[in-house]
Design an enzyme around this catalytic site. Structure first.
Site, PDB file in Angstrom:
ATOM      1  N   SER A 175     -39.825  38.197 -15.721  1.00  0.00           N
ATOM      2  CA  SER A 175     -40.219  37.259 -14.672  1.00  0.00           C
ATOM      3  C   SER A 175     -40.471  35.869 -15.291  1.00  0.00           C
ATOM      4  CB  SER A 175     -41.456  37.806 -13.964  1.00  0.00           C
ATOM      5  OG  SER A 175     -41.672  37.138 -12.770  1.00  0.00           O
ATOM      6  N   ARG A 245     -52.329  35.980  -3.716  1.00  0.00           N
ATOM      7  CA  ARG A 245     -51.964  37.171  -4.477  1.00  0.00           C
ATOM      8  C   ARG A 245     -51.280  38.209  -3.587  1.00  0.00           C
ATOM      9  NH1 ARG A 245     -50.426  39.297  -9.239  1.00  0.00           N
ATOM     10  NH2 ARG A 245     -51.290  41.365  -9.585  1.00  0.00           N
ATOM     11  N   ASP A 340     -34.752  44.330  -7.003  1.00  0.00           N
ATOM     12  CA  ASP A 340     -35.536  43.105  -7.209  1.00  0.00           C
ATOM     13  C   ASP A 340     -34.954  41.998  -6.339  1.00  0.00           C
ATOM     14  OD1 ASP A 340     -36.805  40.817  -8.115  1.00  0.00           O
ATOM     15  OD2 ASP A 340     -36.494  41.236 -10.244  1.00  0.00           O
ATOM     16  N   HIS A 373     -39.193  43.980  -8.043  1.00  0.00           N
ATOM     17  CA  HIS A 373     -39.378  43.109  -9.199  1.00  0.00           C
ATOM     18  C   HIS A 373     -40.341  43.733 -10.217  1.00  0.00           C
ATOM     19  CE1 HIS A 373     -39.619  39.411 -11.436  1.00  0.00           C
ATOM     20  NE2 HIS A 373     -40.905  39.285 -11.218  1.00  0.00           N
ATOM     21  N   ASP A 374     -41.372  44.419  -9.725  1.00  0.00           N
ATOM     22  CA  ASP A 374     -42.380  45.019 -10.598  1.00  0.00           C
ATOM     23  C   ASP A 374     -41.820  46.086 -11.537  1.00  0.00           C
ATOM     24  OD1 ASP A 374     -44.749  43.746 -10.413  1.00  0.00           O
ATOM     25  OD2 ASP A 374     -45.728  45.205  -9.105  1.00  0.00           O
TER      26      ASP A 374
END
Lengths: 399, 214
Positions: A175, A245, A340, A373-374
Site C-alpha cells: 500500500s 478510519r 483489491d 486490499h488488506d
C-alpha cells in the site's frame, strides 16, 4: 426523531472514556536524531529530525543482509513484535520473524515510523522548531509542513546510512509502504538491490484521493478538532478520526470478505429500529474506528493521507513512468491481489509495463484472494511463497 | 535431462523434455533471454543452470507464474498478444515462444514483436501437416486429435494452426531469416528428414525455428 434513535456517534463517546490519554505521548520509542535535519520537497527544513525505528535479526559482518520494511498509512515501526500501545501482534507478524518468509534468522530487518507519523518520528505531534532548529514551545499541529513519500524515504535513507548500511538487500512494503518502495528504487537505485512493492501503484488514483478527502473532511467537521489545535483544548477529534478510519477500512476490504465475515447478520433479534450498532458489520466498523483513535493522531492522519495523494512517480519524470526506472539495476517483484479495488491489479500491471519498457528485471504475481486490499497483511500462503522465493532467488545474485 | 540432473539452485530436477533441450542448444551462453509462455519456468531453469543467461519469462496462467516466482525466477503475469509491445527494441538477444504460437490471437503480430524486442527468435509449434493429422481428417472427417493436439475443437486454446510449409511462407513474406530449423517427432527428437522441407512437413509432429531479422 424516533425515540429509539440515538445520536449517530454516541457510541464513540461511550467507548473512549479517556480521550486524550488514549494517545500515548509518554512511551519513548527507539530513535535516531539527525541534528542537521531534512530539507523537504516543499522547501521547509525540519531540524532536528527524529526517526523512530525497530530492528529484528542481526546485521552480518559484511552488512549485506539488511531489509527495510515500509509501513502503510496507519502502520508503524512495530512490524514483528507486540505493539507497545495496543498490545497486539506486529502488523507483519505473519511475514516477518524467525523461519518466516522474511526470516530474521537470516536477515537484519529494519522498520521505521514514517516522517509525519505519530510513533516517535518527527510529525505534527513533535515540538515545532524554526529553520535553525530552535524549539517553539508548542507542537507543530496543522502547521507541520506538507511532506511527500520521497521525504519519508529520504528520512529512512538517513537512518539506513547511520546504521552503517550502504546497500539494502531488499525494500519491501504494501500500500503506502509500496509507494515508498518505488520511491526508494527511483531515488536510490544504487542503494537497493531488490524491491517488493505490494498492493500499490505508481500514483494515487482520483478514487483514492476522493476517499482520503472524505476522511479529512470528517476530521475537519469534528467540533473537537478546533482547527487542528485540539491539543490546546485537551481533546482529540475522536468522532471525525473514527469516521475517517471506518470509511478507509471499507476500502481495505472486499465485498466478498464483508459478506463472508458478517453477511446481513444482526447483533440482536430482527426488529425494525434505527439503533446504530444493529448489523454486525456496523459494530465491527465502529470497533475499528474506536480502537484507531486511541493510537493515532488526527494531524498525522491528515499529513500522511496528503503525502499519499501527492504521490505520482510519473509526474516527477515528465509523465513517463519508465523514465523513473531507466536501466534500473534493481530487481523488482510486483505483487497484487485479485479482489483489491483500492490498488487494483491494473495499477500494478501499468507499473510492470513501465518497468519492462525501462528494461528492468521484474517479476509480477497477481494473487487470487477474496480479502481485498488488506490481503497483504493477512495469512496468504501464495504471498508468503512468492516473497520467500523471490528473496531466495535474489540472494543468489547479490552483488 | 534424461539422466535426471538436479538444479543446484532449487533442488528440483531439471526438465527432461526433449523439445526444451533442443531449444536450449540454440541459446547463446550468458545472453539475455525472454521465454514467452514459460509455464512454471522449466526452460528458464535449464537456461540459467546450463547457459547462465539473464532469463525472464511471461506466463498467462497465474498459478504457473506464482510457482515460477517462488522458485526465484523473474517471471511476470502477462499475455503474448498484449504485453510484448511494452518492451523496448532489442531488449533481448533471444526471445522464445515454445508451443504457444498457435494459441495466440495474432500470431503474425506476436512474431513481429518478438523480432522487434529480440535479435533472434526461437519458435516451436505443432505441425498441422503431420501425416497422422492429415490421415485423421481424411478418414474420420473430424478435427484431428493427437498427443500434441489433444483437446476437442470447442475447448482447445489452439486457434491458429499452421504447417511447417505455412510457417516458411510467413517468414518469407515478413522478411525473417530462417537461421536454423528442425522437424521434431512426438518424442521431441530431431527427425531424420530435417533437411527436406516437404518430408518434414509430412513427418514432423512439431516445427522448431530459429529466426533473425534481415
Amino acid at each position: 426523531m424516533h425515540p429509539s434513535r440515538s445520536a449517530p456517534t454516541d457510541w464513540i463517546v461511550q467507548k473512549i472514556a479517556d480521550p486524550p490519554g488514549g494517545l500515548d505521548t509518554t512511551t519513548t520509542h527507539q530513535h535516531e536524531t539527525f541534528a542537521e535535519g531534512l530539507v523537504l520537497d516543499c522547501g521547509t527544513v525540519l531540524r532536528p529530525l527524529d526517526v523512530a525505528y525497530r530492528t529484528y535479526g542481526r546485521l552480518n559482518d559484511v552488512r549485506s543482509n539488511a531489509i527495510l520494511l515500509c509501513h502503510a498509512l496507519t502502520g508503524d515501526q512495530y512490524a514483528a513484535e507486540t505493539h507497545p500501545v495496543t498490545g497486539k501482534p506486529g502488523w507483519w507478524d505473519t511475514l516477518v520473524g524467525p523461519g518466516k518468509p522474511i526470516d530474521t534468522d537470516r536477515f537484519f530487518v529494519i522498520c521505521a515510523n514514517v516522517l509525519g507519523g505519530c510513533m516517535g518520528s518527527t510529525g505534527p505531534r513533535s515540538e515545532m522548531t524554526d529553520a535553525e532548529g530552535h524549539p517553539q514551545g508548542r507542537p507543530w499541529g496543522t502547521l507541520f509542513p506538507a511532506v511527500t513519500i520521497r521525504d519519508m524515504v529520504r528520512a529512512q535513507a538517513m537512518l539506513v546510512e547511520r546504521l552503517g548500511i550502504t546497500k539494502l538487500f531488499a525494500v519491501i512494503g504494501g500500500s503506502m509502504g509500496g509507494m515508498q518502495v518505488l520511491a526508494w528504487a527511483a531515488l536510490y537505485p544504487e542503494r537497493v538491490f531488490s524491491a517488493i512493492p505490494i498492493a500499490t501503484a505508481a500514483w494515487h488514483s482520483a478514487q483514492n484521493i476522493a476517499f482520503n478527502e472524505i476522511g479529512r473532511q470528517a476530521i475537519n467537521a469534528d467540533p473537537e478538532f478546533h482547527g487542528g489545535e485540539y491539543w490546546r483544548h485537551g481533546t482529540i477529534p475522536a468522532r471525525g478520526l473514527a469516521v475517517a478510519r471506518m470509511t478507509a477500512h471499507i476500502t481495505y476490504l472486499s465485498e466478498e470478505a464483508l459478506t463472508r465475515k458478517f453477511g446481513r447478520r444482526l447483533r440482536t433479534g430482527p426488529m425494525l429500529t434505527f439503533d446504530n450498532d444493529l448489523f454486525e458489520v456496523e459494530s465491527y466498523l465502529q470497533h475499528q474506528g474506536s480502537t484507531f483513535v486511541q493510537r493515532f493522531d488526527a494531524n498525522s492522519y491528515l499529513t500522511i493521507t496528503r503525502a499519499m495523494d501527492f504521490f505520482d512517480i510519473a509526474a516527477e519524470h515528465e509523465g513517463a513512468l519508465g523514465a523513473a526506472f531507466r536501466a534500473s539495476p534493481v530487481r523488482f517483484c510486483v505483487i497484487s491481489f485479485t479482489s483489491d479495488w483500492l490498488f487494483p491489479t491494473a495499477m500494478s500491471r501499468e507499473l510492470v509495463r513501465a518497468l519492462n519498457a525501462a528494461a528492468a528485471n521484474v517479476s509480477f504475481v497477481e494473487i487470487t484472494s477474496d480479502k481485498g486490499h488488506d490481503a497483504f497483511l493477512l495469512d496468504e500462503p501464495v504471498l508468503f511463497r512468492t516473497v520467500s522465493g523471490f528473496l531466495k532467488g535474489a540472494a543468489e545474485r547479490w552483488r | 535431462m534424461a539422466d535426471g540432473t538436479i538444479a543446484p539452485r532449487t533442488g528440483r530436477p531439471l526438465s527432461d523434455r526433449l523439445d526444451l533441450r533442443l531449444i536450449a542448444e540454440m541459446v547463446e551462453p550468458r545472453s539475455r533471454v525472454l521465454d514467452i509462455g514459460c509455464g512454471d519456468g522449466a526452460l528458464l531453469e535449464i537456461l540459467l543452470h546450463e547457459k547462465e543467461v539473464d532469463g525472464r519469462g511471461i506466463e498467462i496462467d497465474m498459478g504457473e507464474v506464482a510457482r515460477a516466482v517462488a522458485q526465484g525466477l523473474s517471471v511476470i503475469h502477462g499475455d503474448a498478444d498484449t504485453d510484448l509491445a511494452f518492451y523496448p527494441d532489442g531488449a533481448f538477444d533471444t526471445v522464445i515462444l515454445s508451443r504457444t504460437l498457435q494459441a495466440t490471437e495474432r500470431p503474425r503480430e506476436v512474431l513481429a514483436q518478438m523480432l522487434r524486442i529480440g535479435r533472434r527468435a526461437i519458435v516451436s509449434f505443432p505441425n498441422f501437416g503431420y501425416w497422422t493429422v492429415r490421415l485423421a481428417l481424411l478418414t474420420t472427417g473430424r478435427m484431428p486429435r493427437t498427443s500434441a493436439l489433444d483437446r476437442a475443437w470447442y475447448d482447445t486454446p489452439n486457434i491458429h494452426f499452421c504447417t511447417i510449409s505455412d510457417f516458411f511462407d510467413l517468414c518469407a513474406m515478413d522478411g525473417y531469416v530462417v537461421e536454423r530449423w528442425l522437424g521434431v517427432d512426438d518424442e521431441g527428437q530431431r527427425t531424420p528428414w530435417r533437411r527436406n522441407r516437404r518430408l518434414a512437413n509430412l513427418f514432423a509432429e512439431q516445427g522448431l525455428f530459429l529466426l533473425s531479422r534481415r
